[in-house]
Design an enzyme around this catalytic site. Structure first.
Site, PDB file in Angstrom:
ATOM      1  N   GLU A   1       0.588  -1.190   0.065  1.00  0.00           N
ATOM      2  CA  GLU A   1       0.005   0.132   0.067  1.00  0.00           C
ATOM      3  C   GLU A   1       0.879   1.103   0.030  1.00  0.00           C
ATOM      4  O   GLU A   1       0.638   2.030   0.967  1.00  0.00           O
ATOM      5  CB  GLU A   1      -1.079  -0.017   1.109  1.00  0.00           C
ATOM      6  CG  GLU A   1      -1.757  -1.288   1.037  1.00  0.00           C
ATOM      7  CD  GLU A   1      -2.701  -1.768   2.284  1.00  0.00           C
ATOM      8  OE1 GLU A   1      -2.751  -0.243   3.172  1.00  0.00           O
ATOM      9  OE2 GLU A   1      -3.228  -2.444   2.484  1.00  0.00           O
TER      10      GLU A   1
ATOM     11  N   GLU B   1      -6.776 -10.098  -1.504  1.00  0.00           N
ATOM     12  CA  GLU B   1      -7.230 -10.156  -0.115  1.00  0.00           C
ATOM     13  C   GLU B   1      -8.779  -9.798  -0.457  1.00  0.00           C
ATOM     14  O   GLU B   1      -9.438  -8.863   0.145  1.00  0.00           O
ATOM     15  CB  GLU B   1      -6.735  -8.747   0.531  1.00  0.00           C
ATOM     16  CG  GLU B   1      -5.220  -8.980   0.856  1.00  0.00           C
ATOM     17  CD  GLU B   1      -4.774  -7.701   1.639  1.00  0.00           C
ATOM     18  OE1 GLU B   1      -5.780  -7.028   2.316  1.00  0.00           O
ATOM     19  OE2 GLU B   1      -3.479  -7.394   1.864  1.00  0.00           O
TER      20      GLU B   1
END
Ligand code: 9MR
Length: 349
Positions: free
Chosen positions: A154, A262
């Site tokens: 991220e 995810e």
């Protein structure tokens, strides 16, 4: 007659023994179908899961990859500079190895869940040194046993620029190059991934910003094998299969894989026939995208049960994001589970 009976018994014994060795007898139909298509079907797990025999049985019969949901985060694995808290992760790696399933390391470098000693680092040199030390320590310990890593997690902002993170403020983008180069050097066989959310659809600023950055990495020779597309999405949002396909294709053109890393599809409460149908369609679209693209054969869910989901804690008013209702029996597979199982079973290459 007796002779024939013994022969039959022998054949039966050989059959049972070979099933035990290959583990075939344990596989749920969804895993058998995934294996048939070379699809990696995985889930995030907690350290506690592998202390529970029934849970272990469920995980190994349904999934061929696991990823520690929180165990490898800095605050857990390395709460202080000198103290490494290996025991849970060691057991998870043993568990994966014993059951012949892939384990992904998550995350090596992230801006969240970092302990105080990291945030008190002031210079670029010291920050890069800590990155090298951290990656070296973990990847040396598990060399050849953890097959893939989210090396950087991220790093992008929603507008596609770099996120104003501790690492970026301190090191600029060099932290990314150093992290990937170190990882490749330590374990040349491990797959190295840059993982991100809201990066699924080509044409979205974050997806495009990430793509341009990763393309730059490839051009300047920074070792990277693929990108993670997390897919924490909302059932009610439009699932743009074409934009997803365009994104997967442009990474294939760079020679990179795309990992759905995810997955969960949250629903705004209450669950209705309409929003559940939207959820089912999103799961189906993702599974089809994974199966249709040689470079995207990873379908990893972020936990499998609504009963212990991170979603309601993070998004008030949302839930029901996963494939099963419960994490213990009766787990009650939901419509989305049945749908992706059907897609897998009926898929023709
Ligand atoms: O599911 C995880 C949750 O239990 C943790 O509290 C949280 C903070 O560490 O992280 C969640 O997992 C995140 C993952 O590590 C990175 N991508 C986003 C996930 C959901 O927030």
């Amino acid at each position: 007659m007796i002779h024939k009976k013994y022969v039959l018994l022998l054949v039966a014994a050989i059959l049972v023994a070979s099933l035990a060795v290959t583990g075939c007898s344990k596989k749920a139909p969804i895993l058998k179908a995934a294996d048939k298509h070379g699809l990696v079907f995985g889930t995030a797990i907690t350290a506690g899961d592998i202390f529970d025999p029934e849970m272990k049985e469920f995980i190994t019969s349904h999934f061929n990859l696991v990823v520690p949901e929180n165990t490898m985060k800095w605050v857990n694995i390395r709460p202080t500079k000198q103290f490494w808290n290996w025991s849970d992760l060691d057991k998870m790696v043993d568990f994966a190895e014993e059951n012949d399933i892939i384990i992904k390391g998550h995350p090596l470098i992230w801006d969240e869940q970092t302990p105080g000693f990291v945030n008190s680092v002031k210079t670029k040199e010291a920050a890069l040194e800590i990155i090298v030390e951290h990656i070296t320590e973990i990847m040396t310990r598990y060399k050849g046993r953890i097959q893939m890593y989210d090396v950087v997690n991220e790093p992008f902002a929603e507008d596609g620029s770099m996120l104003d993170s501790f690492w970026y403020r301190t090191c600029g983008t060099e932290f990314i190059d150093v992290a990937f180069r170190t990882a490749r050097e330590i374990d040349p066989d491990a797959k190295l991934i840059m993982n991100e959310f809201n990066n699924e659809f080509a044409g979205h600023p974050k997806s495009d910003g990430m793509y341009e950055f990763v393309k730059g990495m490839v051009e300047r020779g920074v070792p990277i094998d693929g990108i993670g597309i997390q897919m924490h999405i909302m059932a009610e949002s439009y699932f743009d299969a074409e934009a997803l396909q365009a994104n997967i294709k442009r990474y294939a053109d760079l020679g990179l894989s795309v990992y759905f890393s995810e997955i969960d599809v949250r629903i705004k409460n209450p669950v209705t026939g309409d929003n559940e149908a939207q959820q089912v369609a999103a799961y189906r679209g993702l599974m089809e995208a994974a199966l249709a693209n040689e470079n995207a054969k990873h379908f990893v869910v972020w936990g499998f049960a609504d009963s212990r989901s991170w979603v309601p804690r993070a998004f008030s008013g949302y839930g029901s994001a996963h494939l099963f209702e419960n994490d213990v029996e009766p787990r009650n597979p939901k419509a989305a589970f049945k749908e992706i199982e059907t897609v897998l079973k009926n898929w023709k290459n």
